[in-house]
Design an enzyme around this catalytic site. Structure first.
Site, mmCIF file in Angstrom:
data_model
loop_
_atom_site.group_PDB
_atom_site.id
_atom_site.type_symbol
_atom_site.label_atom_id
_atom_site.label_comp_id
_atom_site.label_asym_id
_atom_site.label_seq_id
_atom_site.Cartn_x
_atom_site.Cartn_y
_atom_site.Cartn_z
ATOM 1 N N ASP A 64 0.805 -1.230 0.000
ATOM 2 C CA ASP A 64 0.000 0.000 0.000
ATOM 3 C C ASP A 64 0.838 1.281 0.000
ATOM 4 O OD1 ASP A 64 1.009 -0.342 2.532
ATOM 5 O OD2 ASP A 64 -0.895 -0.275 3.590
ATOM 6 N N HIS A 65 2.097 1.190 0.414
ATOM 7 C CA HIS A 65 2.915 2.406 0.544
ATOM 8 C C HIS A 65 3.607 2.798 -0.766
ATOM 9 C CE1 HIS A 65 2.325 1.871 4.817
ATOM 10 N NE2 HIS A 65 3.079 2.909 5.108
ATOM 11 N N ASP A 119 3.880 -1.534 11.311
ATOM 12 C CA ASP A 119 3.438 -0.190 10.955
ATOM 13 C C ASP A 119 2.866 0.419 12.221
ATOM 14 O OD1 ASP A 119 2.675 1.562 8.335
ATOM 15 O OD2 ASP A 119 1.333 1.895 10.025
ATOM 16 N N ARG A 379 -0.261 12.500 10.141
ATOM 17 C CA ARG A 379 0.932 13.219 10.598
ATOM 18 C C ARG A 379 1.181 14.441 9.735
ATOM 19 N NH1 ARG A 379 4.105 7.503 11.290
ATOM 20 N NH2 ARG A 379 3.261 7.203 13.363
ATOM 21 N N SER A 539 6.832 6.903 13.087
ATOM 22 C CA SER A 539 6.731 5.629 12.375
ATOM 23 C C SER A 539 7.441 4.480 13.079
ATOM 24 C CB SER A 539 7.328 5.827 10.985
ATOM 25 O OG SER A 539 7.921 4.651 10.527
ATOM 26 N N ARG A 541 9.229 2.394 11.343
ATOM 27 C CA ARG A 541 10.241 1.936 10.381
ATOM 28 C C ARG A 541 11.552 1.569 11.080
ATOM 29 N NH1 ARG A 541 10.101 7.913 7.754
ATOM 30 N NH2 ARG A 541 7.956 7.241 7.651
HETATM 31 C C1 MIC Z 1 4.098 6.137 8.341
HETATM 32 O O1 MIC Z 1 2.938 6.508 8.363
HETATM 33 O O2 MIC Z 1 5.043 6.837 8.735
HETATM 34 C C2 MIC Z 1 4.376 4.756 7.832
HETATM 35 C C3 MIC Z 1 4.985 4.929 6.547
HETATM 36 O O3 MIC Z 1 3.171 4.053 7.668
HETATM 37 C C4 MIC Z 1 5.246 4.073 8.852
HETATM 38 C C5 MIC Z 1 5.863 2.844 8.387
HETATM 39 C C6 MIC Z 1 6.999 3.082 7.490
HETATM 40 O O4 MIC Z 1 7.802 3.975 7.727
HETATM 41 O O5 MIC Z 1 7.133 2.283 6.569
HETATM 42 C C7 MIC Z 1 4.621 3.790 10.184
HETATM 43 O O6 MIC Z 1 3.802 4.567 10.615
HETATM 44 O O7 MIC Z 1 5.019 2.849 10.874
HETATM 45 FE FE1 SF4 Z 2 -0.165 4.649 5.139
HETATM 46 FE FE2 SF4 Z 2 1.195 5.260 7.359
HETATM 47 FE FE3 SF4 Z 2 -0.270 7.086 6.072
HETATM 48 FE FE4 SF4 Z 2 -1.461 5.152 7.358
HETATM 49 S S1 SF4 Z 2 -0.200 6.729 8.271
HETATM 50 S S2 SF4 Z 2 -1.981 5.894 5.318
HETATM 51 S S3 SF4 Z 2 -0.100 3.446 7.025
HETATM 52 S S4 SF4 Z 2 1.539 6.067 5.303
#
Ligand code: MIC
Ligand code: SF4
Length: 645
Positions: A64-65, A119, A379, A539, A541
Site C-alpha cells: 500500500d505504501h 506499521d 501526521r 513511524s 520503520r
Molecule cells: C508512516 O505513516 O510513517 C508509515 C509509513 O506508515 C510508517 C511505516 C513506514 O515507515 O514504513 C509507520 O507509521 O510505521
Molecule cells: Fe499509510 Fe502510514 Fe499514512 Fe497510514 S499513516 S496511510 S499506514 S503512510
C-alpha cells in the site's frame, strides 16, 4: 477484582509476566500484518530466522505504501513480497487493494485476538476490540516465527465517553481533542481504553479512527470493547461468527480516567507542523487553501467518503482547490459506487486516486510552495508532504470538504444541514486483490522472486568491551523517524537496499551525516547521536535504526525515547542511553568523544546507571532503562544474532 478490556486481552495471551504495571511481559501473537515499506526487510529477516511457514493464526502482507512505479524497484519488491507470501503461508493484499489498516479492519480484525504489525498505526484494529500493536519488522518476523512479543506492561487509561457527537463533528475531533490534552508524548507507556455510554454512539470505523490516532500520542495501543456495534460491523463484513462480546467488568479499575462528553466537541484542526498543535477550526477560519485530501488509514472509510460525497452533491469544488480522494480500500470504492455516491464526487470535480497511502507517506500529492494543504492524514511533521516549509493541517472529512467548497478554512457547521449517513447492513465484499495462503504442498514449491534491488542483510558485530563513539549530531526534542530516515518517492524504493537507503539518514538535518559517519566508522570509531525528549516518535520503520547502524551509529543519548524506536534501536544493537541529569544535554557538542567504559560488564551485571567519559570535559551519568532481554540483544549486536545463538 474486575478487569478492563485491555487487561482481559493481555491476560488471555500472557506467556510470561503479570498485569503489574511497568514490568516486562511477553504475549502470544495471533495475527501479524506488514506493509511493503517495512515488509521487504521484515521478510528478509524472517528468511534469516529460517522457519518453513508462518506459525501465526493469520498473517497478511499488504502492498500500500510504495505504489509509484517510476522504475523497476517498487515493482520488483511487490513481486518479491507476493512470492514470499505464497511460499510461507501468508495472505497477500495486492497493490491497489487498499491501506493495510483499513483492509485489515474490513476482512480480518477479530475481537479478542492480538495483532502485531510492522506499521505504527496497527492499533487501528483496536476499534474492533483487538490488542493491536505496532512494532519493528524484526519483532514482527519473530512473531511470524511463533515467538511472543515483549513489552513493558502499560498503564491503562480509561477514557470515559458520554453523549454523542454533534452534527459536523466526527471521530477525528475526538482524537484531536485527546491529542491536545495528551500531546505527542502523553500516551507513552499507556494503553488508551475507551468506555462508557458514549461508546455505543460510535461505529467501528469511527472507533478505528480514534484508535489509529492514539499512535500520535505515543500510546502502546488503544482499545474499544466488543459490543452490538462490533457485531453489526462483522455482520456487514459477512463475518458475524467471529464476534464475541468483550466488555470491561463493572468493577474494573483504570490507572487514570479522562472524562469526555462527546456532545461538547467542536470541529478541530492540528495546525502545522505537529499532530498535537490543535486549535478549534472556528479560530483559524478564512485562510486560503490550495489542496484538500481525504484519505489515509485514519479517515478514508466508507462513512468518511459518504459524508464528503453527500456534502458535495450538486455543488462544485472551488476553482483554487485541488480536491483529492484516496479511498481506503477497493471495498470502500466499490460500495461508494454502488450507493451512487461516487458520481457525486466525480461530478463535483474531485480527483479520484487509487486506494493506498499515496501522499500520506509523500508518494506524490506534494502541495505547492507556500500554500495550505488540509488533509485527513495522521501526521503533519515538517516536510513529510514532500514540500519544504509545508503548511499541512490535519482535519476531519467534514472540515476537509468545507474547505474544498469554499476555498478557505471553514467551520463546516456553516454548511447547513448535516447529511444523513447510513452504512449498508451488508457491504459488497471485493476480495479480487486479496490472495489466500497456499496449502503447504504447493507453497513449498514456490520460488522467491528477487530483483536486483533486494540486498541481503549485513552482519552485526557484538557490543565491544568498551564503547568509544564520536558525537556527529545533536538534535532537539520530538525528533521523528521522518527526520532520521525520511520517506517519500525518492527514498522509499530503497527500503530493501540498506547500503543505498543509508545515504539519506538525517539528510534533511545534515546532508553530510552519512558521509561523516562512514568515514568515522572506517577510521575505527563508532558514532553517537544526542537527542532531546521523545526521541524517535512517529513511524515504526526499523530503517531508522538499521540504516544508522549500518553507518556505524552505536549509541544514542537522549532525554527520553519513543517506544517503537527504542525497541528498534535495541533490536539492532544500538545502545539507547537516557541522561541521568537532563541538564547534561547542554554539555555535549558534535565532535565530542563519548567513552562507555566496560559497557559489556555494565550490561551483563544489570547496572541501571553508567559512567560516560567525555575526554576533556569530565564525565556524566547515563541511565540504562533496559530489561534483561534488551541487554542480551545489545550484547549480541542484534536480535538476529541472539536468535541464531
Ligand atoms: C508512516 O505513516 O510513517 C508509515 C509509513 O506508515 C510508517 C511505516 C513506514 O515507515 O514504513 C509507520 O507509521 O510505521
Ligand atoms: Fe499509510 Fe502510514 Fe499514512 Fe497510514 S499513516 S496511510 S499506514 S503512510
Amino acid at each position: 477484582m474486575g478487569l478492563t478490556v485491555a487487561e482481559k486481552l493481555i491476560e488471555r495471551h500472557l506467556v510470561s509476566g503479570s498485569l503489574k504495571r511497568g514490568e516486562p511481559i511477553a504475549i502470544r501473537i495471533d495475527q501479524t500484518l506488514t506493509q511493503d515499506a517495512t515488509g521487504t526487510m521484515a521478510y528478509l529477516e524472517f528468511e534469516a530466522i529460517g522457519i518453513p511457514r508462518v506459525k501465526t493464526e493469520l498473517s497478511v502482507s499488504y502492498v500500500d505504501h510504495n505504489l509509484l512505479q517510476t522504475d523497476f524497484r517498487n515493482a520488483d519488491d511487490h513481486r518479491f513480497l507476493q512470492s514470499i507470501a505464497a511460499r510461507y503461508g501468508l495472505w497477500f493484499s495486492r497493490p491497489g487493494n487498499g491501506i493495510c489498516h483499513q483492509v485489515h479492519l474490513e476482512r480480518f480484525a477479530r475481537p479478542g485476538k492480538t495483532l502485531l504489525g510492522s506499521d505504527s498505526h496497527t492499533p487501528t484494529a483496536g476499534g474492533c476490540a483487538m490488542l493491536a500493536i505496532g512494532a519493528g519488522g524484526l519483532d514482527v518476523a519473530m512473531a511470524m516465527a511463533g515467538k511472543p512479543f515483549h513489552l513493558l506492561m502499560p498503564k491503562i487509561v480509561g477514557v470515559h465517553l458520554t453523549g454523542s457527537l454533534p452534527p459536523w463533528v466526527s471521530a477525528r475531533d475526538v482524537a484531536l481533542w485527546m491529542l491536545r490534552k495528551l500531546t505527542v508524548k502523553g500516551g507513552l507507556g499507556k494503553i488508551l481504553e475507551y468506555f462508557g455510554p458514549g461508546v455505543k454512539n460510535l461505529s467501528v470505523p469511527d472507533r478505528a479512527t480514534i484508535a489509529n490516532l492514539g499512535t500520535e500520542m505515543g500510546a502502546t495501543t488503544s482499545v474499544f470493547p466488543s459490543d452490538e456495534v462490533t457485531l453489526a460491523w462483522l455482520r456487514a463484513q459477512g463475518r458475524e461468527e467471529e464476534w464475541e462480546e468483550i466488555l470491561a467488568d463493572p468493577d474494573a479499575r483504570y490507572d487514570e480516567i479522562i472524562e469526555l462528553d462527546l456532545s461538547s466537541l467542536e470541529p478541530l484542526a492540528a495546525c502545522p507542523s505537529s499532530p498535537d498543535n490543535v486549535r478549534p477550526v472556528a479560530e483559524i477560519e478564512g485562510r486560503p487553501v490550495a489542496q484538500v485530501i481525504v484519505g489515509s488509514c485514519a479517515n478514508s472509510s466508507l462513512r468518511d467518503l459518504l459524508v464528503v460525497a453527500k456534502t458535495l452533491a450538486g455543488r462544485k469544488v472551488h476553482p483554487e482547490v485541488s480536491f483529492e480522494i484516496n479511498p481506503g480500500s477497493l471495498q470502500v470504492l466499490e460500495n461508494l459506487d454502488a450507493l451512487g455516491a461516487l458520481k457525486d464526487l466525480i461530478h463535483a470535480g474531485a480527483r479520484i486516486h487509487q486506494s493506498g497511502c499515496l501522499g500520506c507517506i509523500g508518494m506524490g500529492q506534494a502541495p505547492a510552495t507556500g500554500t495550505i494543504s488540509l488533509r485527513t492524514f495522521t501526521r503533519n511533521f515538517p516536510g513529510r508532504s514532500g514540500t519544504k516549509n509545508d503548511q499541512v493541517f490535519l482535519v476531519s472529512p467534514e472540515v476537509a470538504v468545507a474547505a474544498a467548497l469554499t476555498g478557505k478554512i471553514t467551520d463546516p457547521r456553516k454548511l447547513g444541514a448535516y447529511p444523513e449517513i447510513e452504512l449498508p447492513e451488508r457491504f459488497i465484499l471485493n476480495d479480487a486483490l486479496l490472495l489466500p495462503p497456499l496449502p503447504p504442498e504447493q507453497a513449498e514449491k514456490v520460488e522467491i522472486v528477487r530483483g536486483p534491488n533486494i540486498v541481503p542483510l549485513p552482519a552485526f558485530e557484538p557490543m565491544p568491551e568498551t564503547l568509544r563513539c564520536k558525537v556527529l549530531l545533536k538534535v532537539g526534542d520530538n525528533i521523528t523517524t521522518d527526520h532520521i530516515m525520511p520517506a517519500g518517492a525518492k527514498i522509499l524504493p530503497l527500503r530493501s537496499n540498506l547500503p543505498a537507503i543509508s545515504e539519506y539518514v538525517f539528510s534533511a538535518i545534515d546532508p553530510e551525516f552519512a558521509k561523516k559517519a562512514l568515514a568515522t566508522k572506517e577510521a575505527g570509531e563508532w558514532v553517537a547521536v544526542v537527542g532531546g525528549e521523545n526521541y524517535g516518535q512517529g513511524s515504526s520503520r526499523e530503517h531508522a535504526a538499521l540504516a544508522p547502524r549500518y553507518l556505524g551509529v552505536r549509541a544514542k543519548l537522549a532525554k527520553s525515547f519513543a517506544r517503537i524506536h527504542k525497541a528498534n534501536l535495541i533490536n539492532f544493537g544500538i545502545l539507547p542511553v537516557v541522561f541521568a541529569d537532563p541538564a547534561d544535554y547542554d554539555r555535549i557538542e558534535p565532535g565530542d568523544e563519548l567513552v562507555f567504559p566496560e559497557i559489556r560488564k555494565a550490561l551483563e551485571s544489570g547496572a541501571e546507571e553508567i559512567r560516560i567519559e567525555i575526554p576533556g570535559k569530565g564525565e556524566i551519568k547515563g541511565r540504562l532503562e533496559l530489561t534483561e532481554r534488551d541487554r542480551k540483544i545489545i550484547l549480541a549486536g542484534s536480535l538476529l544474532n541472539l536468535a541464531r545463538e
